[in-house]
Design a protein around this motif. Structure first.
Motif, mmCIF file in Angstrom:
data_model
loop_
_atom_site.group_PDB
_atom_site.id
_atom_site.type_symbol
_atom_site.label_atom_id
_atom_site.label_comp_id
_atom_site.label_asym_id
_atom_site.label_seq_id
_atom_site.Cartn_x
_atom_site.Cartn_y
_atom_site.Cartn_z
ATOM 1 N N ALA A 48 43.734 100.792 66.502
ATOM 2 C CA ALA A 48 43.065 101.131 67.603
ATOM 3 C C ALA A 48 43.912 102.471 68.354
ATOM 4 O O ALA A 48 43.628 103.454 68.572
ATOM 5 C CB ALA A 48 42.423 100.282 68.540
ATOM 6 N N PRO A 49 45.184 101.870 68.616
ATOM 7 C CA PRO A 49 46.111 103.014 69.429
ATOM 8 C C PRO A 49 46.486 104.186 68.736
ATOM 9 O O PRO A 49 46.728 105.162 69.354
ATOM 10 C CB PRO A 49 47.345 102.186 69.884
ATOM 11 N N LEU A 50 45.972 104.164 67.393
ATOM 12 C CA LEU A 50 46.652 105.240 66.830
ATOM 13 C C LEU A 50 45.177 106.422 66.767
ATOM 14 O O LEU A 50 45.601 107.359 66.102
ATOM 15 C CB LEU A 50 46.924 104.991 65.349
ATOM 16 N N LEU A 51 44.118 106.011 67.182
ATOM 17 C CA LEU A 51 43.007 106.643 67.059
ATOM 18 C C LEU A 51 42.724 107.641 68.318
ATOM 19 O O LEU A 51 42.320 106.875 69.387
ATOM 20 C CB LEU A 51 41.822 105.829 66.666
ATOM 21 N N ASN A 52 43.066 108.700 68.312
ATOM 22 C CA ASN A 52 42.706 109.582 69.420
ATOM 23 C C ASN A 52 41.346 110.038 69.627
ATOM 24 O O ASN A 52 40.637 110.247 68.547
ATOM 25 C CB ASN A 52 43.795 110.718 69.612
ATOM 26 N N GLY A 53 41.001 110.320 70.929
ATOM 27 C CA GLY A 53 39.747 111.045 71.177
ATOM 28 C C GLY A 53 38.323 110.325 70.651
ATOM 29 O O GLY A 53 37.227 110.765 70.449
ATOM 30 N N ILE A 54 38.523 108.819 70.867
ATOM 31 C CA ILE A 54 37.524 107.898 70.507
ATOM 32 C C ILE A 54 37.354 106.954 71.635
ATOM 33 O O ILE A 54 38.293 106.338 72.244
ATOM 34 C CB ILE A 54 37.967 107.206 69.265
ATOM 35 N N ASN A 55 36.254 106.616 71.868
ATOM 36 C CA ASN A 55 35.806 105.681 72.774
ATOM 37 C C ASN A 55 35.519 104.314 72.036
ATOM 38 O O ASN A 55 34.319 104.180 71.347
ATOM 39 C CB ASN A 55 34.670 105.866 73.634
ATOM 40 N N LEU A 56 36.641 103.664 71.742
ATOM 41 C CA LEU A 56 36.658 102.377 70.571
ATOM 42 C C LEU A 56 36.399 101.306 71.348
ATOM 43 O O LEU A 56 37.056 100.756 72.432
ATOM 44 C CB LEU A 56 37.861 102.414 69.940
ATOM 45 N N VAL A 57 35.295 100.496 70.984
ATOM 46 C CA VAL A 57 34.952 99.174 71.566
ATOM 47 C C VAL A 57 35.105 98.103 70.257
ATOM 48 O O VAL A 57 34.291 98.295 69.321
ATOM 49 C CB VAL A 57 33.497 99.137 72.099
ATOM 50 N N ALA A 58 35.883 97.212 70.221
ATOM 51 C CA ALA A 58 36.112 96.227 69.155
ATOM 52 C C ALA A 58 35.572 94.929 69.749
ATOM 53 O O ALA A 58 36.217 94.366 70.724
ATOM 54 C CB ALA A 58 37.557 96.319 68.665
ATOM 55 N N VAL A 59 34.684 94.388 68.958
ATOM 56 C CA VAL A 59 34.021 92.987 69.714
ATOM 57 C C VAL A 59 34.488 91.907 68.768
ATOM 58 O O VAL A 59 34.725 91.719 67.542
ATOM 59 C CB VAL A 59 32.355 93.418 69.584
ATOM 60 N N ASP A 60 34.362 90.640 69.430
ATOM 61 C CA ASP A 60 34.375 89.654 68.794
ATOM 62 C C ASP A 60 32.974 89.278 68.416
ATOM 63 O O ASP A 60 32.041 88.967 69.176
ATOM 64 C CB ASP A 60 34.731 88.510 69.734
ATOM 65 N N MET A 61 32.564 89.027 67.074
ATOM 66 C CA MET A 61 31.027 88.911 66.553
ATOM 67 C C MET A 61 30.868 87.823 66.825
ATOM 68 O O MET A 61 31.468 86.621 67.276
ATOM 69 C CB MET A 61 31.067 89.327 64.965
ATOM 70 N N ALA A 62 29.322 87.418 66.775
ATOM 71 C CA ALA A 62 28.857 85.929 67.078
ATOM 72 C C ALA A 62 29.603 85.030 66.485
ATOM 73 O O ALA A 62 29.913 84.938 65.371
ATOM 74 C CB ALA A 62 27.272 85.944 66.899
ATOM 75 N N GLY A 63 29.852 83.772 67.135
ATOM 76 C CA GLY A 63 30.555 82.626 66.528
ATOM 77 C C GLY A 63 32.116 82.800 66.404
ATOM 78 O O GLY A 63 32.696 81.925 65.909
#
Length: 289
Positions: A48-63
């Motif tokens: 994630a820190p290597l990706l510029n210009g992005i609003n990145l949301v990483a989720v914990d999927m269900a369970g």
């Protein structure tokens, strides 16, 4: 470079709570990141820190991780993730967004994008695309297996590790071996302290087989609905035989561009992160087709 430390956020929809980490600013391209089976959103801490210009949301999927567990009568069939993915996007206020996903998350992304092609702008997938197609004649046995396993895993007592280090070591030497750094990141997010030590926060029912599996025609139907551009990284040292299995599948879809990269199944958590970011970054920002 995107900020290294993410913001912890919580998303609510349909009486469900999804825990997530967010990198970047609101003005960046909206990208939802989905981890693999029995992982959590820390799967993207290195990439994630290597990706510029992005609003990145990483989720914990269900369970997984710190997110909700499904009700006692529910299942974790792969296609059911599509409902949560759309619910997450609505909670974020995103009508159009891209998906960055690994392994099981990549399969869920293809199913979601095939179901709602007008919602998904781009797919950036890591070592996962579609599940092996099931034969129709296998359906009764698959259902029987799934029912038996759901009962068994629902009643299974959680394994307790005497120390956090022991839990990290177990994750390090799991089905897909990880470096100390990667295993620790997943364990920090995915363990719970209790009397006697630590246990995994994942719902044990995630171990149960799906009640039904997609056949060849259904797999092709979802792929044929992908109207958006797709980039797929395949790990040279990833899941056994997956590259060989997917080659004939990929030949029929000109919008799917695949690239083989050195590394293991979790290459985005290891040294492969830089190469993936270099290829995925401009793509997810929309700088290239």
């Amino acid at each position: 470079m995107m900020q290294i430390a993410p913001r912890e956020i919580s998303l609510e929809f349909d009486s469900k709570t999804i825990a997530a980490r967010q990198w970047g600013e609101g003005g960046g391209e909206p990208v939802l990141a989905l981890h693999g089976w029995l992982d959590n959103c820390a799967s993207f801490d290195r990439l994630a820190p290597l990706l510029n210009g992005i609003n990145l949301v990483a989720v914990d999927m269900a369970g997984h991780g710190r997110s909700y567990h499904r009700s006692p009568h529910a299942n974790y069939n792969i296609w059911e993730e599509a409902e949560d993915i759309i619910g997450i996007s609505e909670a974020l206020g995103w009508h159009n967004f891209s998906l960055l996903a690994h392994s099981r998350g990549a399969i869920a992304s293809v199913i979601t994008a095939g179901t709602f092609p007008k919602r998904v702008k781009r797919l950036a997938l890591i070592d996962g695309l579609v599940p092996p197609a099931a034969k129709d004649a296998e359906a009764p046995d698959n259902l029987a297996k799934a029912i038996a396993q759901r009962v068994r895993y629902s009643q299974r007592r959680a394994k307790i590790y005497p120390t956090f280090v022991a839990a990290v070591e177990a994750r390090k030497n799991g089905m897909f071996p990880l470096s100390e750094r990667a295993a620790r990141a997943l364990a920090e997010r995915g363990t719970l302290p209790l009397e006697g030590g630590y246990t995994w926060s994942n719902d044990p029912r995630l171990m149960a087989a799906s009640t039904a599996k997609l056949n060849e025609a259904q797999v092709r139907a979802f792929l044929s609905r992908l109207s958006m551009p797709v980039r797929l990284v395949l790990a040279e040292g990833g899941i056994a035989n997956m590259i060989e299995r997917l080659r004939p599948v990929l030949a029929g879809y000109k919008n799917i561009e695949a690239r083989e990269m050195p590394g293991s199944h979790h290459l985005h958590m290891e040294e492969g992160a830089e190469g993936i970011a270099e290829w995925f970054g401009p793509f997810l920002r929309g700088d290239v087709a």
